[in-house]
Scaffold this motif. Structure first.
Motif, PDB file in Angstrom:
ATOM      1  N   TYR A   1      20.086 -30.310 -83.264  1.00 20.15           N
ATOM      2  CA  TYR A   1      20.513 -30.489 -81.879  1.00 20.15           C
ATOM      3  C   TYR A   1      22.022 -30.726 -81.799  1.00 20.15           C
ATOM      4  CZ  TYR A   1      15.588 -30.872 -80.599  1.00 20.15           C
ATOM      5  OH  TYR A   1      14.262 -30.611 -80.398  1.00 20.15           O
ATOM      6  N   GLY A   2      22.536 -31.486 -82.768  1.00 14.73           N
ATOM      7  CA  GLY A   2      23.954 -31.793 -82.761  1.00 14.73           C
ATOM      8  C   GLY A   2      24.833 -30.570 -82.964  1.00 14.73           C
ATOM      9  N   ILE A   3      24.381 -29.620 -83.780  1.00  6.30           N
ATOM     10  CA  ILE A   3      25.158 -28.403 -84.002  1.00  6.30           C
ATOM     11  C   ILE A   3      25.399 -27.674 -82.687  1.00  6.30           C
ATOM     12  CG2 ILE A   3      25.033 -26.051 -84.963  1.00  6.30           C
ATOM     13  CD1 ILE A   3      23.711 -27.290 -87.436  1.00  6.30           C
ATOM     14  N   GLU A   4      24.353 -27.528 -81.897  1.00  7.95           N
ATOM     15  CA  GLU A   4      24.490 -26.825 -80.622  1.00  7.95           C
ATOM     16  C   GLU A   4      25.377 -27.593 -79.646  1.00  7.95           C
ATOM     17  OE1 GLU A   4      22.639 -23.425 -79.606  1.00  7.95           O
ATOM     18  OE2 GLU A   4      23.792 -23.782 -81.423  1.00  7.95           O
ATOM     19  N   ILE A   5      25.291 -28.916 -79.665  1.00 12.46           N
ATOM     20  CA  ILE A   5      26.132 -29.717 -78.770  1.00 12.46           C
ATOM     21  C   ILE A   5      27.599 -29.590 -79.165  1.00 12.46           C
ATOM     22  CG2 ILE A   5      26.669 -32.067 -78.031  1.00 12.46           C
ATOM     23  CD1 ILE A   5      23.680 -32.724 -78.344  1.00 12.46           C
ATOM     24  N   ILE A   6      27.891 -29.759 -80.457  1.00 12.76           N
ATOM     25  CA  ILE A   6      29.271 -29.655 -80.929  1.00 12.76           C
ATOM     26  C   ILE A   6      29.799 -28.237 -80.745  1.00 12.76           C
ATOM     27  CG2 ILE A   6      30.798 -29.866 -82.923  1.00 12.76           C
ATOM     28  CD1 ILE A   6      29.886 -32.541 -81.916  1.00 12.76           C
ATOM     29  N   ARG A   7      28.967 -27.239 -81.005  1.00 15.76           N
ATOM     30  CA  ARG A   7      29.387 -25.850 -80.841  1.00 15.76           C
ATOM     31  C   ARG A   7      29.829 -25.586 -79.397  1.00 15.76           C
ATOM     32  NH1 ARG A   7      27.526 -21.780 -78.400  1.00 15.76           N
ATOM     33  NH2 ARG A   7      25.607 -22.896 -77.908  1.00 15.76           N
ATOM     34  N   ALA A   8      29.048 -26.109 -78.451  1.00 13.93           N
ATOM     35  CA  ALA A   8      29.415 -25.930 -77.040  1.00 13.93           C
ATOM     36  C   ALA A   8      30.773 -26.570 -76.750  1.00 13.93           C
ATOM     37  CB  ALA A   8      28.341 -26.531 -76.142  1.00 13.93           C
ATOM     38  N   GLY A   9      31.028 -27.723 -77.366  1.00 12.50           N
ATOM     39  CA  GLY A   9      32.317 -28.365 -77.171  1.00 12.50           C
ATOM     40  C   GLY A   9      33.456 -27.566 -77.780  1.00 12.50           C
ATOM     41  N   ILE A  10      33.240 -27.019 -78.981  1.00 11.95           N
ATOM     42  CA  ILE A  10      34.275 -26.217 -79.635  1.00 11.95           C
ATOM     43  C   ILE A  10      34.587 -24.969 -78.821  1.00 11.95           C
ATOM     44  CG2 ILE A  10      34.754 -24.780 -81.667  1.00 11.95           C
ATOM     45  CD1 ILE A  10      33.298 -26.858 -83.360  1.00 11.95           C
ATOM     46  N   GLU A  11      33.556 -24.327 -78.303  1.00 11.83           N
ATOM     47  CA  GLU A  11      33.771 -23.111 -77.528  1.00 11.83           C
ATOM     48  C   GLU A  11      34.458 -23.384 -76.192  1.00 11.83           C
ATOM     49  OE1 GLU A  11      30.067 -21.070 -77.201  1.00 11.83           O
ATOM     50  OE2 GLU A  11      30.088 -20.391 -79.291  1.00 11.83           O
ATOM     51  N   SER A  12      34.478 -24.648 -75.760  1.00 15.21           N
ATOM     52  CA  SER A  12      35.164 -24.983 -74.504  1.00 15.21           C
ATOM     53  C   SER A  12      36.674 -25.100 -74.684  1.00 15.21           C
ATOM     54  CB  SER A  12      34.615 -26.294 -73.937  1.00 15.21           C
ATOM     55  OG  SER A  12      35.026 -27.412 -74.722  1.00 15.21           O
ATOM     56  N   ILE A  13      37.133 -25.124 -75.935  1.00 18.29           N
ATOM     57  CA  ILE A  13      38.562 -25.248 -76.217  1.00 18.29           C
ATOM     58  C   ILE A  13      39.235 -23.889 -76.045  1.00 18.29           C
ATOM     59  CG2 ILE A  13      40.301 -25.959 -77.884  1.00 18.29           C
ATOM     60  CD1 ILE A  13      38.407 -28.187 -76.872  1.00 18.29           C
TER      61      ILE A  13
ATOM     62  N   VAL B   1      26.640 -33.368 -90.468  1.00 18.85           N
ATOM     63  CA  VAL B   1      25.888 -32.107 -90.529  1.00 18.85           C
ATOM     64  C   VAL B   1      26.174 -31.260 -89.293  1.00 18.85           C
ATOM     65  CG1 VAL B   1      23.564 -31.094 -90.536  1.00 18.85           C
ATOM     66  CG2 VAL B   1      24.074 -33.070 -91.991  1.00 18.85           C
ATOM     67  N   ALA B   2      26.197 -31.909 -88.131  1.00 16.10           N
ATOM     68  CA  ALA B   2      26.417 -31.183 -86.879  1.00 16.10           C
ATOM     69  C   ALA B   2      27.802 -30.547 -86.836  1.00 16.10           C
ATOM     70  CB  ALA B   2      26.225 -32.130 -85.693  1.00 16.10           C
ATOM     71  N   VAL B   3      28.831 -31.290 -87.241  1.00 14.46           N
ATOM     72  CA  VAL B   3      30.197 -30.762 -87.212  1.00 14.46           C
ATOM     73  C   VAL B   3      30.346 -29.600 -88.186  1.00 14.46           C
ATOM     74  CG1 VAL B   3      32.604 -31.284 -87.730  1.00 14.46           C
ATOM     75  CG2 VAL B   3      31.241 -32.913 -86.421  1.00 14.46           C
TER      76      VAL B   3
ATOM     77  N   PHE C   1      42.259 -28.380 -86.494  1.00 13.66           N
ATOM     78  CA  PHE C   1      40.831 -28.592 -86.256  1.00 13.66           C
ATOM     79  C   PHE C   1      40.569 -30.020 -85.807  1.00 13.66           C
ATOM     80  CE2 PHE C   1      36.625 -29.918 -87.851  1.00 13.66           C
ATOM     81  CZ  PHE C   1      35.840 -29.086 -87.075  1.00 13.66           C
ATOM     82  N   ARG C   2      41.212 -30.991 -86.455  1.00 18.23           N
ATOM     83  CA  ARG C   2      40.939 -32.401 -86.153  1.00 18.23           C
ATOM     84  C   ARG C   2      41.512 -32.827 -84.815  1.00 18.23           C
ATOM     85  NH1 ARG C   2      43.570 -37.226 -87.366  1.00 18.23           N
ATOM     86  NH2 ARG C   2      45.188 -36.107 -88.549  1.00 18.23           N
ATOM     87  N   LEU C   3      42.741 -32.416 -84.517  1.00 18.61           N
ATOM     88  CA  LEU C   3      43.434 -32.913 -83.330  1.00 18.61           C
ATOM     89  C   LEU C   3      43.311 -31.997 -82.120  1.00 18.61           C
ATOM     90  CD1 LEU C   3      46.706 -34.139 -85.087  1.00 18.61           C
ATOM     91  CD2 LEU C   3      44.731 -35.514 -84.424  1.00 18.61           C
ATOM     92  N   VAL C   4      43.345 -30.687 -82.367  1.00 21.86           N
ATOM     93  CA  VAL C   4      43.366 -29.731 -81.256  1.00 21.86           C
ATOM     94  C   VAL C   4      41.973 -29.271 -80.869  1.00 21.86           C
ATOM     95  CG1 VAL C   4      44.299 -27.512 -80.462  1.00 21.86           C
ATOM     96  CG2 VAL C   4      45.678 -28.984 -81.948  1.00 21.86           C
ATOM     97  N   VAL C   5      41.075 -29.181 -81.868  1.00 23.34           N
ATOM     98  CA  VAL C   5      39.741 -28.639 -81.607  1.00 23.34           C
ATOM     99  C   VAL C   5      38.683 -29.740 -81.538  1.00 23.34           C
ATOM    100  CG1 VAL C   5      37.927 -27.102 -82.441  1.00 23.34           C
ATOM    101  CG2 VAL C   5      40.332 -26.427 -82.657  1.00 23.34           C
ATOM    102  N   LEU C   6      38.550 -30.514 -82.621  1.00 23.25           N
ATOM    103  CA  LEU C   6      37.407 -31.421 -82.727  1.00 23.25           C
ATOM    104  C   LEU C   6      37.451 -32.551 -81.706  1.00 23.25           C
ATOM    105  CD1 LEU C   6      34.813 -32.120 -84.190  1.00 23.25           C
ATOM    106  CD2 LEU C   6      36.158 -33.444 -85.837  1.00 23.25           C
ATOM    107  N   LYS C   7      38.589 -33.242 -81.582  1.00 23.86           N
ATOM    108  CA  LYS C   7      38.640 -34.382 -80.661  1.00 23.86           C
ATOM    109  C   LYS C   7      38.393 -33.965 -79.215  1.00 23.86           C
ATOM    110  CE  LYS C   7      41.353 -38.378 -79.230  1.00 23.86           C
ATOM    111  NZ  LYS C   7      42.587 -39.166 -79.423  1.00 23.86           N
ATOM    112  N   PRO C   8      39.080 -32.912 -78.696  1.00 22.58           N
ATOM    113  CA  PRO C   8      38.763 -32.483 -77.320  1.00 22.58           C
ATOM    114  C   PRO C   8      37.323 -31.991 -77.169  1.00 22.58           C
ATOM    115  CG  PRO C   8      40.886 -31.611 -78.009  1.00 22.58           C
ATOM    116  CD  PRO C   8      40.248 -32.185 -79.224  1.00 22.58           C
ATOM    117  N   ALA C   9      36.796 -31.351 -78.231  1.00 22.71           N
ATOM    118  CA  ALA C   9      35.412 -30.875 -78.164  1.00 22.71           C
ATOM    119  C   ALA C   9      34.438 -32.038 -78.048  1.00 22.71           C
ATOM    120  CB  ALA C   9      35.085 -30.032 -79.399  1.00 22.71           C
ATOM    121  N   VAL C  10      34.658 -33.092 -78.850  1.00 24.12           N
ATOM    122  CA  VAL C  10      33.798 -34.269 -78.786  1.00 24.12           C
ATOM    123  C   VAL C  10      33.945 -34.964 -77.437  1.00 24.12           C
ATOM    124  CG1 VAL C  10      33.375 -36.552 -79.775  1.00 24.12           C
ATOM    125  CG2 VAL C  10      33.754 -34.600 -81.281  1.00 24.12           C
TER     126      VAL C  10
END
Length: 223
Positions: free
Chosen positions: A104-116, A38-40, A135-144
């Protein structure tokens, strides 16, 4: 002080406490897994979705983050039957925990995505990666990787908040402790043991999260 500690009366019901602890672990693990999805999805919708979708997600986040978890559980368990949706106590607890963590998870993941940095995304496109791969390799993994400590802390808080689910008689650890205390009236002993069990479960999850970080999220060593 004339109080005599009688832990034996608590350990006589150890099977109930263990069953409650296992149920707490199950509820927590399931709500973490589903809540992370849900958060992702929510973070992706908030970052790249249309305006109307971002408004819906923002409304969901604000409602959940600014209302008590207990009230959210009551709304799911007692409120949904008003519109014809009836859930068992454990099902309602799981749904409420997923809804709560998702906000809560949406905001945490969003902050990680915006850091990319956008340059990394452009580099992925230049290499011919497909959008899902980007999305999986360049965005999501570094964001997490960037928000992993915050995410795991929220996971632990979710597990501890599961104790509130005893208010609707969900079959978790606190509910088991309440039942035992109602029979033997050994409040201190019962809740001392329950507290120790929550501590052990927290340490267990911290260990699992540390292993996940080492196995899947560790950054290459810098030279």
């Amino acid at each position: 002080m004339n109080y005599v500690f009688e832990f034996s009366q608590v350990f006589e019901a150890w099977d109930e406490l263990l069953a409650g602890a296992l149920r707490t672990l199950w509820l927590s693990a399931m709500s973490m897994a589903i809540g992370l999805i849900v958060a992702v999805l929510g973070a992706l919708g908030k970052a790249n979705g249309p305006v109307w979708l971002r408004w819906i997600i923002d409304g969901y986040i604000e409602i959940i983050r600014n209302t008590p978890f207990l009230i959210q559980i009551f709304m799911v368990f007692f409120g949904l039957p008003a519109i014809g949706i009836r859930l068992e106590a454990d099902q309602a607890a799981l749904l409420a925990m997923v809804i709560n963590f998702g906000a809560y998870g949406i905001e945490i993941i969003r902050a990680g995505i915006e850091s990319i940095h956008k340059g990394q995304i452009e580099a992925g496109r230049a290499l011919g990666l497909k959008p899902l791969q980007i999305f999986r390799l360049v965005v999501l993994k570094p964001a997490v990787q960037a928000v992993y400590p915050s995410l795991t802390s929220q996971f632990i808080l979710l597990m501890l908040n599961s104790s509130v689910c005893s208010a609707i008689a969900a079959s978790e650890l606190t509910a088991a402790g309440n039942d035992i205390q109602a029979r033997n009236f050994r409040s201190f002993e019962v809740y001392f043991v329950v507290t120790a069990m929550y501590l052990v479960m927290s340490m267990f999850f911290w260990g699992v999260f540390a292993w996940v970080e080492r196995a899947f999220l560790a950054r290459p060593a810098s030279r």
